[in-house]
Design a protein around this motif. Structure first.
Motif, mmCIF file in Angstrom:
data_model
loop_
_atom_site.group_PDB
_atom_site.id
_atom_site.type_symbol
_atom_site.label_atom_id
_atom_site.label_comp_id
_atom_site.label_asym_id
_atom_site.label_seq_id
_atom_site.Cartn_x
_atom_site.Cartn_y
_atom_site.Cartn_z
ATOM 1 N N PRO A 1 0.849 -1.183 0.000
ATOM 2 C CA PRO A 1 0.000 0.000 0.000
ATOM 3 C C PRO A 1 0.893 1.244 0.000
ATOM 4 N N MET B 1 -4.004 6.277 2.729
ATOM 5 C CA MET B 1 -3.694 5.423 1.584
ATOM 6 C C MET B 1 -4.017 6.163 0.298
ATOM 7 N N MET C 1 -1.528 1.735 -4.573
ATOM 8 C CA MET C 1 -0.878 0.439 -4.389
ATOM 9 C C MET C 1 0.239 0.343 -5.417
ATOM 10 N N PRO D 1 -6.304 -4.329 0.435
ATOM 11 C CA PRO D 1 -5.934 -3.527 1.595
ATOM 12 C C PRO D 1 -7.194 -3.286 2.428
#
Length: 144
Positions: A38, A46, A49, A104
């Motif tokens: 991540p 976040m 990715m 994630p």
């Protein structure tokens, strides 16, 4: 009863920041023996990715420098995510629909875990994992 993702996810997930180099990302993947990370910004949110495949196809194959920032290689749009309260069957269905092997787990924008197809392959979740693997592994377009 189907388990919640929070009970089967891997916690303490390794991450990389969007400003770190792809060389640093690859080193973390190598050290942790993983194929994806991540990507977080300076606040821990976040933002994407990055996978070993991203590094290979979007940088190495294009002749990019190893110091290229992760932000130039990562997948940043439409990141498939799970919520820790999601049940394992829902996660398996999401993985199948999106043809991904890892999700994630995000809460309030922060990465709190990672769930992989293998995590779902427990006795209680085996049918969902088998179905997801079958769908994930199917070609996305007909072969001629």
């Amino acid at each position: 009863m189907n388990q919640q993702i929070r009970n089967i996810m891997t916690q303490n997930v390794a991450t990389v920041t969007d400003t770190q180099s792809i060389q640093e990302a690859a080193a973390i993947m190598s050290q942790k023996n993983i194929g994806s990370l991540p990507v977080v910004d300076h606040t821990g949110q976040m933002v994407g990715m990055i996978t070993d495949r991203d590094i290979t196809l979007r940088s190495t194959a294009q002749g990019e420098n190893a110091q290229t920032p992760v932000s130039q290689v990562m997948t940043a749009q439409q990141i498939v995510q799970a919520d820790p309260g999601m049940d394992a069957q829902q996660a398996a269905q999401l993985m199948a629909q999106q043809q991904v092997r890892r999700l994630p787990v995000v809460e309030n924008g922060q990465i709190v875990g990672m769930v992989a197809l293998g995590d779902l392959a427990t006795d209680n979740q085996k049918d969902g994992a088998d179905q997801a693997l079958s769908t994930i592994s199917a070609p996305s377009a007909p072969q001629k």
